[in-house]
Design a protein around this motif. Sequence first.
Motif, short mmCIF file in Angstrom:
data_model
loop_
_atom_site.label_atom_id
_atom_site.label_comp_id
_atom_site.label_asym_id
_atom_site.label_seq_id
_atom_site.Cartn_x
_atom_site.Cartn_y
_atom_site.Cartn_z
N LEU A 39 -7.66 -3.02 6.98
CA LEU A 39 -8.11 -1.62 6.98
C LEU A 39 -7.17 -0.73 7.78
CD1 LEU A 39 -11.96 -2.11 7.35
CD2 LEU A 39 -10.70 -1.36 5.32
N THR A 40 -6.63 -1.24 8.87
CA THR A 40 -5.65 -0.47 9.64
C THR A 40 -4.42 -0.16 8.80
OG1 THR A 40 -6.41 -1.42 11.73
CG2 THR A 40 -4.18 -0.51 11.70
N ALA A 41 -3.94 -1.14 8.03
CA ALA A 41 -2.79 -0.92 7.16
C ALA A 41 -3.09 0.15 6.11
CB ALA A 41 -2.38 -2.22 6.48
N ILE A 42 -4.27 0.10 5.53
CA ILE A 42 -4.65 1.09 4.51
C ILE A 42 -4.75 2.47 5.14
CG2 ILE A 42 -6.52 1.83 3.00
CD1 ILE A 42 -6.99 -1.16 2.42
N ASN A 43 -5.39 2.57 6.30
CA ASN A 43 -5.52 3.86 6.97
C ASN A 43 -4.17 4.43 7.39
OD1 ASN A 43 -8.31 3.96 6.68
ND2 ASN A 43 -8.66 2.86 8.59
N TYR A 52 2.94 -4.99 3.65
CA TYR A 52 2.19 -5.51 4.79
C TYR A 52 2.02 -7.01 4.59
CZ TYR A 52 1.16 -0.63 5.67
OH TYR A 52 1.27 0.71 5.93
N VAL A 53 2.32 -7.78 5.63
CA VAL A 53 2.31 -9.23 5.53
C VAL A 53 1.37 -9.84 6.57
CG1 VAL A 53 3.74 -11.32 5.64
CG2 VAL A 53 4.71 -9.19 4.75
N GLY A 54 0.59 -10.82 6.16
CA GLY A 54 -0.15 -11.68 7.07
C GLY A 54 -1.29 -11.06 7.83
N VAL A 112 0.87 -1.16 0.00
CA VAL A 112 0.00 0.00 0.00
C VAL A 112 0.91 1.22 0.00
CG1 VAL A 112 -1.84 1.25 1.20
CG2 VAL A 112 -1.76 -1.26 1.31
N ASN A 113 0.85 1.98 -1.07
CA ASN A 113 1.73 3.15 -1.23
C ASN A 113 3.19 2.78 -1.02
OD1 ASN A 113 -0.46 4.75 -1.81
ND2 ASN A 113 -0.64 5.58 0.24
N GLY A 114 3.59 1.63 -1.56
CA GLY A 114 4.97 1.21 -1.50
C GLY A 114 5.41 0.57 -0.19
#
Length: 86
Positions: A72-76, A62-64, A57-59
């Motif tokens: 969603l937390t990773a995207i936010n 994120y794994v697993g 996400v934006n370079g």
Amino acid sequence: MTTETVASVVSDFLTEANLDKDKYTKCMDGSYPKERLDQDLSEARSYGVYATPTVFVNGRKYVGFRDEAAFLTAINTAAQATEKEG
């Protein structure tokens, strides 16, 4: 999932989707599926991907993810970092 289970699921899918089982079998017996898989694995390794799921996400890698909330937390988090950078 076992080889037998996969075969059964694929057979059911081919029947339900009204696809040609003989063409599928001929394709899977050929070299293309393995060549394509090897190509995909090589590309994944070139990006440092060794586990699934792995997303960027934006370079940022994120794994697993355990669940949708973690995704969603990773995207936010990525969106907030982008806002700060911009």
